[in-house]
Design an enzyme around this catalytic site. Structure first.
Site, PDB file in Angstrom:
ATOM      1  N   HIS A 223     -53.232 -17.926  16.277  1.00 43.42           N
ATOM      2  CA  HIS A 223     -52.633 -19.086  15.598  1.00 43.42           C
ATOM      3  C   HIS A 223     -53.562 -20.294  15.779  1.00 43.42           C
ATOM      4  O   HIS A 223     -53.984 -20.578  16.901  1.00 43.42           O
ATOM      5  CB  HIS A 223     -51.258 -19.372  16.212  1.00 43.42           C
ATOM      6  CG  HIS A 223     -50.563 -20.517  15.543  1.00 43.42           C
ATOM      7  ND1 HIS A 223     -49.948 -20.394  14.317  1.00 43.42           N
ATOM      8  CD2 HIS A 223     -50.407 -21.813  15.922  1.00 43.42           C
ATOM      9  CE1 HIS A 223     -49.441 -21.572  13.970  1.00 43.42           C
ATOM     10  NE2 HIS A 223     -49.708 -22.447  14.916  1.00 43.42           N
TER      11      HIS A 223
ATOM     12  N   ASN B 147     -61.681 -13.473  11.222  1.00 47.03           N
ATOM     13  CA  ASN B 147     -61.294 -13.010  12.566  1.00 47.03           C
ATOM     14  C   ASN B 147     -61.490 -11.501  12.711  1.00 47.03           C
ATOM     15  O   ASN B 147     -61.962 -11.029  13.759  1.00 47.03           O
ATOM     16  CB  ASN B 147     -59.838 -13.397  12.878  1.00 47.03           C
ATOM     17  CG  ASN B 147     -59.746 -14.810  13.410  1.00 47.03           C
ATOM     18  OD1 ASN B 147     -60.132 -15.075  14.533  1.00 47.03           O
ATOM     19  ND2 ASN B 147     -59.272 -15.728  12.578  1.00 47.03           N
TER      20      ASN B 147
HETATM   21  C1  GRF Z   1     -56.942 -18.222  10.883  1.00 47.14           C
HETATM   22  O1  GRF Z   1     -57.034 -19.616  10.976  1.00 47.14           O
HETATM   23  C2  GRF Z   1     -55.840 -17.708  11.776  1.00 47.14           C
HETATM   24  O2  GRF Z   1     -55.695 -18.471  12.919  1.00 47.14           O
HETATM   25  C3  GRF Z   1     -54.637 -17.843  10.897  1.00 47.14           C
HETATM   26  O3  GRF Z   1     -55.087 -17.486   9.623  1.00 47.14           O
HETATM   27  C4  GRF Z   1     -56.480 -17.748   9.503  1.00 47.14           C
HETATM   28  C5  GRF Z   1     -57.138 -16.471   9.090  1.00 47.14           C
HETATM   29  O4  GRF Z   1     -58.506 -16.621   8.819  1.00 47.14           O
HETATM   30  N1  GRF Z   1     -53.560 -17.046  11.413  1.00 47.14           N
HETATM   31  P1  GRF Z   1     -59.416 -15.343   8.580  1.00 47.14           P
HETATM   32  O5  GRF Z   1     -58.774 -14.567   7.410  1.00 47.14           O
HETATM   33  O6  GRF Z   1     -59.451 -14.544   9.842  1.00 47.14           O
HETATM   34  O7  GRF Z   1     -60.756 -15.920   8.202  1.00 47.14           O
END
Ligand code: GRF
Length: 224
Positions: free
Chosen positions: A112, A17
């Site tokens: 989330h 993300n």
């Molecule tokens: C994602 O699925 C987010 O929604 C959750 O944790 C995960 C993080 O993934 N809160 P990344 O580290 O961004 O790949």
């Protein structure tokens, strides 16, 4: 000239993300900068991503502090030192204290991987697949003092397909996370996001009221 918004990102894991936000910034679709990336985990893959993109980063490990409050204080101090306007939780695996939330009122966002208020907490992709819901998705929300309870900014919906596992559903959801998190930050940075009680009001935003998804789709006869 407007100055781009200074973000403070908190992440514990791989950081896909954070990467989606970096990509949008670098391609100039998002006028923002990650002023500091903070992680509670020195082994987190997100640190390498930040390094590759020349983003300032700091590891603040809980084990170095006697209390959760002291750890959170160190995080807050770092965010203030870097003059952060908006805090972005992106796979940050710790619950932040009420003091932290109050220090940045309606200035902390989280992503989330479920359609809140359904499936708060952890392992929610697997829980959604196991429950038998027909749709799941992801939610960007402001952080309040509850767990995954803050005002909702954006949501994306994905279908749950026969045979889905937490992994297959999670991968489908993650693709949408990468679209809506940068978008929520963009709306905020453009001053278009306002919190009114439990509601987030987004200015200049339209949606057709008859945009409907049905899963499984209606049969030909019913649809016509
Ligand atoms: C994602 O699925 C987010 O929604 C959750 O944790 C995960 C993080 O993934 N809160 P990344 O580290 O961004 O790949």
């Amino acid at each position: 000239m407007s100055r781009s918004i200074r973000l403070g990102a908190l992440a514990s894991g791989g950081g896909s993300n954070v990467q989606s936000i970096i990509d949008q910034i670098e391609s100039r679709r998002l006028d923002a900068q990650i002023a500091i990336l903070l992680s509670d985990n020195r082994g987190a893959g997100v640190l390498k991503r930040a390094e590759r993109h020349g983003i300032p980063r700091e590891v603040i490990e809980p084990s170095a502090f006697e209390t959760r409050a002291a750890h959170d204080q160190a995080m807050m101090d770092a965010l203030r030192r870097h003059d952060v306007e908006l805090v972005i939780l992106a796979g940050y695996m710790r619950i932040i204290s009420p003091e932290f939330v109050q220090a940045f009122p309606n200035r902390i966002m989280n992503i989330h991987p479920a359609l809140l208020p359904a499936f708060p907490g952890v392992h929610v992709q697997q829980k959604a697949a196991a429950y038998g819901v027909r749709f799941s998705g992801c939610t960007v929300h402001f952080v309040d003092e509850g767990m995954d309870t803050g005002p909702i900014i954006l949501q994306a919906v994905v279908p749950v397909l026969p045979g889905d596992t937490g992994e297959t559903l999670g991968a489908r959801i993650l693709k949408q996370e990468h679209r809506i998190y940068p978008e929520a930050i963009r709306l905020y940075s453009e001053g278009r996001v306002r919190v009114v009680g439990r509601h987030v009001v987004i200015s200049d935003h339209r949606i057709e009221g008859d945009q409907v998804l049905i899963n499984p789709p209606l049969g030909e006869t019913e649809a016509s």
